[in-house]
Design a protein around this motif. Structure first.
Motif, PDB file in Angstrom:
ATOM      1  N   ASP A 125       0.844  -1.183   0.000  1.00  0.00           N
ATOM      2  CA  ASP A 125       0.000   0.000   0.000  1.00  0.00           C
ATOM      3  C   ASP A 125       0.889   1.246   0.000  1.00  0.00           C
ATOM      4  O   ASP A 125       2.119   1.144  -0.087  1.00  0.00           O
ATOM      5  CB  ASP A 125      -0.991  -0.008   1.170  1.00  0.00           C
ATOM      6  N   ASP A 185      -9.854  -0.826  -0.349  1.00  0.00           N
ATOM      7  CA  ASP A 185     -11.100  -0.067  -0.330  1.00  0.00           C
ATOM      8  C   ASP A 185     -12.307  -0.942  -0.028  1.00  0.00           C
ATOM      9  O   ASP A 185     -13.219  -0.536   0.659  1.00  0.00           O
ATOM     10  CB  ASP A 185     -11.319   0.628  -1.675  1.00  0.00           C
ATOM     11  N   ALA A 214     -13.207  -1.525   3.885  1.00  0.00           N
ATOM     12  CA  ALA A 214     -13.344  -0.393   4.791  1.00  0.00           C
ATOM     13  C   ALA A 214     -14.358  -0.671   5.904  1.00  0.00           C
ATOM     14  O   ALA A 214     -14.187  -0.232   7.020  1.00  0.00           O
ATOM     15  CB  ALA A 214     -13.747   0.846   4.014  1.00  0.00           C
ATOM     16  N   GLU A 266      -4.804  -0.926  -2.555  1.00  0.00           N
ATOM     17  CA  GLU A 266      -5.622  -0.371  -1.478  1.00  0.00           C
ATOM     18  C   GLU A 266      -6.693  -1.384  -1.120  1.00  0.00           C
ATOM     19  O   GLU A 266      -7.150  -2.142  -1.967  1.00  0.00           O
ATOM     20  CB  GLU A 266      -6.271   0.945  -1.907  1.00  0.00           C
TER      21      GLU A 266
END
Length: 89
Positions: free
Chosen positions: A28, A79, A82, A77
């Motif tokens: 990341d 995402d 989350a 990432e």
């Protein structure tokens, strides 16, 4: 009989593309190691590359075709992770 042999020979020349790897291992923005699951079921952040690869290998029953590395210089990432999920380990 001759038709069946012709079909077998002809189909042997057709290239079958393999399914894409389920897990991608990379870094990341902060340099932590990430395992990203194409199916969105599991994944996570890891302190070391070894730990990330171990996790991915365990999740896919040690099938190397299910694990790939992100291209050099790319940034992964999480995402999709989350929101907390009971399926994450």
């Amino acid at each position: 009989m001759a038709d069946a042999q012709h079909i077998q020979r002809r189909s042997a020349h057709i290239a079958v593309s393999p399914a894409p790897a389920r897990f991608t291992v990379g870094r990341d923005r902060r340099g932590a190691w990430i395992v990203w699951d194409r199916q969105g079921l599991v994944g996570g952040l890891f302190a070391t590359e070894k730990a990330a690869l171990h996790f991915a290998a365990e999740e896919c029953n040690y099938n190397p075709a299910d694990i790939c590395r992100a291209p050099e210089g790319s940034v992964l990432e999480l995402d999709g992770f989350a929101m907390p999920s009971p399926n994450l380990h």
